[in-house]
Enzyme design. Structure first.
Site, mmCIF file in Angstrom:
data_model
loop_
_atom_site.group_PDB
_atom_site.id
_atom_site.type_symbol
_atom_site.label_atom_id
_atom_site.label_comp_id
_atom_site.label_asym_id
_atom_site.label_seq_id
_atom_site.Cartn_x
_atom_site.Cartn_y
_atom_site.Cartn_z
ATOM 1 C CE LYS A 65 5.718 -12.125 -22.519
ATOM 2 N NZ LYS A 65 6.511 -13.675 -22.433
ATOM 3 C CG HIS A 67 -3.609 -6.627 -24.882
ATOM 4 N ND1 HIS A 67 -4.829 -6.127 -24.238
ATOM 5 C CD2 HIS A 67 -3.801 -6.650 -25.738
ATOM 6 C CE1 HIS A 67 -4.841 -5.113 -24.778
ATOM 7 N NE2 HIS A 67 -5.002 -4.968 -25.727
ATOM 8 N NE ARG A 209 18.184 -20.084 -24.468
ATOM 9 C CZ ARG A 209 18.025 -19.493 -25.333
ATOM 10 N NH1 ARG A 209 17.897 -19.309 -26.205
ATOM 11 N NH2 ARG A 209 17.531 -17.433 -24.734
#
Ligand code: C5P
Length: 233
Positions: A65, A67, A209
Site C-alpha cells: 500500500k 503512498h 486464515r
C-alpha cells in the site's frame, strides 16, 4: 480471463517469520500458485522470501500500500518490478497511482489500487478532513484509477458487482474477506464464500486464515480452488 482456478486463489502469508511462511508454502505444495506478502512478513525478511518464491515459479502479491511523493513511489515501484512481483498495492491517490504506473513500465508488474480502507467509515473520513462519504470517495477513486492506467482494485466481494459497472471488464477485482462455508469468520465482518465472490465478479480471491490456520492447509486450498472452478463454469 484465460486463468486457471488455481491462479485465482491468493493465499495471504500473514505470518511472523520466513520459517513459518516456508513451512506453510511447503505444506500447500502445488495446490497454491500465488501468495500475498504484507507488512508483517515483508518487514521480517519477506522481501528476500518473495524473491525465493518467484524463483520457484510462484506468483507474489506485495501488499505494501505505497503512498508518498511521486518520485519516491515511482522509484520504489521500479525496485518491486525488478524483484519480479506480480501485484503491488498503492493507495488510490492520483499522484501515487500515476507514479506507480510510470514505475512499473516495461515490466510485468500489475498495480492494484486500494480506494478507501475498509476500516474507515464516513465518520473516520470526516475526522480525517474529507467531505465525501466512503461510497462517493471509493467511486471517485475507482474512476480515477481506470483513467490513470491502474490494472486492478482491491475491494470487498460485496462491492465487486457495483464496482464492475464503474471500471468495466478489463480491471482486475481482487477480494479479501473470503470465508468458505463453515470456516471461522475471525475479525472479518463483510464476508462471502468463494463461489459467491466469483459470481459477484471477483477475479482473484485473497484467503488467509481459513487456509493458513487449517489443520490441512493443502486440502483447504484445494477446496477453495474447486469452489472457484465450479463457480467459474
Ligand atoms: O485471514 P484473512 O482471510 O481474513 O486475510 C485476509 C487478508 O486480506 C489479510 O492479509 C488482510 O490484511 C487483507 N485485507 C482484508 N481486508 C481488506 C484489505 C485487505 O482482509 N479490506
Amino acid at each position: 480471463m484465460g486463468m486457471t482456478a488455481r491462479d485465482r486463489l491468493i493465499v495471504a502469508l500473514d505470518l511472523s517469520s520466513v520459517e513459518a511462511a516456508r513451512a506453510l508454502v511447503t505444506r500447500c505444495g502445488d495446490a497454491v500458485s500465488f501468495y500475498k506478502i504484507g507488512y508483517q512478513l515483508g518487514f521480517a525478511g519477506g522481501l528476500s522470501f518473495a524473491r525465493t518464491l518467484i524463483g520457484e515459479g510462484k506468483q507474489v502479491f506485495l501488499d505494501f500500500k505505497l503512498h508518498d511523493i511521486g518520485n519516491t513511489v515511482e522509484k520504489g515501484t521500479q525496485s518491486i518490478a525488478r524483484l519480479g512481483a506480480t501485484f503491488l498495492t498503492v493507495h488510490a491517490y492520483p499522484q501515487t497511482m500515476t507514479a506507480a504506473v510510470a514505475g512499473k513500465r516495461g515490466s510485468s508488474l500489475k498495480i492494484l489500487a486500494v480506494t478507501v480502507l475498509t476500516s474507515y467509515d464516513d465518520n473516520d473520513l470526516a475526522t480525517a478532513g474529507y467531505r465525501l462519504k466512503v461510497a462517493e470517495l471509493a467511486a471517485t477513486r475507482a474512476r480515477q484509477a481506470v483513467e490513470l492506467g491502474i490494472d486492478g482494485l482491491v475491494c470487498s466481494a460485496e462491492e465487486a458487482a457495483s464496482l464492475r459497472k464503474i471500471v468495466g471488464p478489463a480491471i482486475a477485482l481482487v477480494t479479501p474477506g473470503i470465508r468458505p462455508a463453515g470456516a471461522a469468520t475471525g475479525d472479518q465482518k463483510r464476508i462471502m464464500t468463494p463461489s459467491k465472490a466469483i459470481a459477484a465478479g471477483a477475479d482473484y480471491l485473497v484467503v488467509g486464515r481459513p487456509i493458513t490456520e487449517a489443520a490441512d492447509p493443502k486440502a483447504a486450498a484445494e477446496a477453495v480452488v474447486a469452489e472457484i472452478a465450479g463457480a467459474a463454469n
